[in-house]
Enzyme design. Structure first.
Site, PDB file in Angstrom:
ATOM      1  CE  LYS A   7     -18.324  11.684  -4.510  1.00 18.87           C
ATOM      2  NZ  LYS A   7     -18.435  13.232  -4.942  1.00 18.87           N
ATOM      3  NE  ARG A  48      -1.170   6.407 -17.781  1.00 20.89           N
ATOM      4  CZ  ARG A  48      -2.167   7.214 -17.385  1.00 20.89           C
ATOM      5  NH1 ARG A  48      -2.371   8.418 -18.379  1.00 20.89           N
ATOM      6  NH2 ARG A  48      -3.038   7.053 -16.662  1.00 20.89           N
ATOM      7  N   GLY A  60     -10.411   4.621 -14.475  1.00 21.08           N
ATOM      8  CA  GLY A  60     -11.831   4.459 -14.671  1.00 21.08           C
ATOM      9  C   GLY A  60     -12.160   3.217 -15.593  1.00 21.08           C
ATOM     10  N   GLY A 107      -7.081   4.383  -9.366  1.00 24.07           N
ATOM     11  CA  GLY A 107      -6.270   5.274  -9.530  1.00 24.07           C
ATOM     12  C   GLY A 107      -5.648   5.464  -8.368  1.00 24.07           C
TER      13      GLY A 107
HETATM   14  P1  ADP Z   1      -9.381   4.788  -6.239  1.00 27.96           P
HETATM   15  O1  ADP Z   1      -8.861   6.164  -7.258  1.00 27.96           O
HETATM   16  O2  ADP Z   1      -8.789   3.919  -5.838  1.00 27.96           O
HETATM   17  O3  ADP Z   1     -10.850   4.300  -6.866  1.00 27.96           O
HETATM   18  P2  ADP Z   1     -11.358   6.895  -4.687  1.00 27.96           P
HETATM   19  O4  ADP Z   1     -10.873   7.750  -5.741  1.00 27.96           O
HETATM   20  O5  ADP Z   1     -12.659   6.396  -4.491  1.00 27.96           O
HETATM   21  O6  ADP Z   1     -10.063   5.708  -4.973  1.00 27.96           O
HETATM   22  O7  ADP Z   1     -10.782   7.167  -3.394  1.00 27.96           O
HETATM   23  C1  ADP Z   1      -9.661   7.966  -2.865  1.00 27.96           C
HETATM   24  C2  ADP Z   1      -9.797   9.011  -2.014  1.00 27.96           C
HETATM   25  O8  ADP Z   1     -10.352   8.584  -0.937  1.00 27.96           O
HETATM   26  C3  ADP Z   1      -8.574   9.639  -1.378  1.00 27.96           C
HETATM   27  O9  ADP Z   1      -8.095  10.737  -1.835  1.00 27.96           O
HETATM   28  C4  ADP Z   1      -8.596   9.361   0.315  1.00 27.96           C
HETATM   29  O10 ADP Z   1      -7.921  10.444   0.846  1.00 27.96           O
HETATM   30  C5  ADP Z   1     -10.309   9.270   0.485  1.00 27.96           C
HETATM   31  N1  ADP Z   1     -10.663   8.946   1.671  1.00 27.96           N
HETATM   32  C6  ADP Z   1     -10.135   7.713   2.251  1.00 27.96           C
HETATM   33  N2  ADP Z   1     -10.660   7.407   3.404  1.00 27.96           N
HETATM   34  C7  ADP Z   1     -11.425   8.729   3.750  1.00 27.96           C
HETATM   35  C8  ADP Z   1     -12.078   9.104   4.813  1.00 27.96           C
HETATM   36  N3  ADP Z   1     -12.413   8.505   5.884  1.00 27.96           N
HETATM   37  N4  ADP Z   1     -12.756  10.343   4.730  1.00 27.96           N
HETATM   38  C9  ADP Z   1     -12.343  11.025   3.706  1.00 27.96           C
HETATM   39  N5  ADP Z   1     -11.769  10.775   2.359  1.00 27.96           N
HETATM   40  C10 ADP Z   1     -11.340   9.401   2.667  1.00 27.96           C
HETATM   41 MG    MG Z   2      -9.674   8.140  -7.468  1.00 31.83          MG
END
Ligand code: ADP
Ligand code: MG
Length: 425
Positions: free
Chosen positions: A229, A40, A405, A382
């Protein structure tokens, strides 16, 4: 929201003082305080060097972590965490602040710039005021952690004005902390009420690429959504269904959608209270003529853990007691075909639990499909950015957003206070 904002090259900064909001929220070693990743700080260099070359004096500022700006808020927070009253001395509070000082960042920034970087002992107090007043063109001053000021996170106009005053009557505000633009704080938004405000090169790139992909994408626009989620991504799904030609849903949230379609999903991640929402999104896609793709097969396992042996099954055959932890090879082919013919791909959220090597294959294959496609490829979020980096595809993407975020809220179509406050072009 208008994404066409003035940037550092649109204003004259010669002989002026520039208040530059950076994102120096760096990871540190818990014990020693040493900076464990200076990416960063490196990311801020082009804007800082440009400003110095133009003959400006740079007053840099940033937050670091979540300090308690007052002793009272410290006691409250630590009490909630279960700490005993006798541990909560004023000295302990001051010590917690020292751990979040930007002093190590000043040292590292100086090394990278090969220039002395002066550090102020406060944010808008007497030391910052004296050092800012004495600052000459070509010199850099770093203020202390902006969140040491209690008005910072409240976006108190007094704090915003005090920050602006450091740059003086003809000062300029440059915002380059994309990771913080979704927050209306004194140093990210409020200060723009008192100084002409423009973006630095980092924010300019985010606006051009993410803003461009949302407002005027090269079509077809394919949005790939994954991650854990549905509830984290409701706004993103909803907004991208408005603008994308194809929406792909993988990762943990896909199972709630599969449930909405009537499949048995075993012990896969399910948000029971979001099944109706998923159904609504399926009909919204149909109404809008957006192609919505869901997994057709999935890697399943009995427990949430890495393993040498897992099953791959069609989504109609998920055995009871098994959970889906990655997309399967048929799904990879289906999703990759949509990516191959895309003009723009926006990707947010991994396709599986990529932290477990056994279940990283889907995310890896999708990253590879992006790397091989001719499309403009944009990664936001992230964990998605971390996955692409970890899997070695970072160099082959058009843009990896630096704000977790912030990039999510950007994709949700929300107004970002730290962008809205900048001057329009
Ligand atoms: P980002 O930070 O890119 O927005 P998220 O925080 O929404 O992504 O999601 C990332 C998490 O989702 C990871 O830690 C990953 O392990 C989890 N994940 C992906 N697929 C599954 C799954 N089938 N079941 C449970 N967790 C999952
Ligand atoms: Mg995340």
């Amino acid at each position: 929201m208008n994404y066409n904002k003035k940037t550092v090259t649109d204003v004259d900064v010669r002989g002026k003082k520039v208040l530059l909001r950076c994102d120096f929220n760096v990871p540190q070693d818990k014990k020693t305080g040493a900076i464990t990743d200076d990416k960063r700080i490196r990311a801020a260099l082009p804007t800082i060097r440009y400003l110095l070359d133009q003959g400006a004096a740079v007053i840099a500022c940033s937050h670091l972590g979540k300090p308690n700006a007052t002793y009272e808020s410290y006691v409250k927070k630590q009490t909630e965490k279960g700490k005993k009253p006798e541990e909560l001395t004023e000295e302990a509070w001051r010590d917690s602040l020292r751990k979040l000082s930007l002093a190590p960042v000043a040292v590292r920034l100086g090394e990278l710039l090969e220039l002395p970087v002066e550090m102020a002992a406060d944010v808008v107090g007497p030391d910052a005021q004296a050092k800012a007043a004495a600052l000459q063109p070509g010199q850099v001053l770093l203020l202390e952690n902006t969140r040491f000021e209690k008005g910072e996170t409240k976006n108190d106009p007094k704090t915003a004005k005090a920050l602006a005053d450091l740059a003086g009557a003809d000062g300029v505000y440059v915002s380059d902390a994309f990771g913080a633009v979704h927050r209306a704080h004194a140093s990210t938004a409020g200060v723009a009420d008192y100084l002409p405000a423009v973006s630095g090169f980092l924010i300019q790139k985010e606006l051009e690429l993410i803003g461009g992909a949302l407002a005027n994408p090269k079509r077809p626009l394919v949005a790939i959504l994954g991650g854990a989620k549905v509830s984290d991504k409701i706004g993103v799904i909803n907004n991208l269904l408005e603008i994308a030609d194809t929406v792909i849903i993988g990762g943990g949230m896909a199972y709630t959608f599969l449930k909405a379609q009537g499949y048995e999903i075993g012990t896969s991640l399910l948000e029971a209270d979001k099944v109706d929402y998923a159904r609504e999104m399926l009909s919204k896609a149909a109404e809008k003529g957006v192609m919505l793709l869901l997994p057709v097969d999935t890697a399943v396992h009995e427990r949430f853990e890495n393993t040498d042996s897992f099953l791959t099954v069609d989504v109609s055959m998920i055995p009871a007691g098994y959970m889906g932890l990655d997309i399967g090879p048929k799904t990879v082919r289906l999703f990759s075909e949509a990516i191959r013919t895309a003009g723009t791909v926006i990707w947010n959220g991994p396709m599986g639990v990529f932290e477990f090597p056994a279940f990283a294959a889907g995310t890896k294959a999708i990253a590879q499909a992006l790397a091989e496609s001719q499309a403009v490829t944009i990664i936001g979020g992230g964990d998605s950015a971390a996955a692409v980096q970890q899997l070695g595809y970072a160099e082959r993407m058009t843009h990896i957003s630096t704000g977790g975020g912030a990039s999510l809220e950007f994709m949700e179509g929300k107004v970002l206070p730290g962008v809205a406050c900048l001057l329009d072009r």
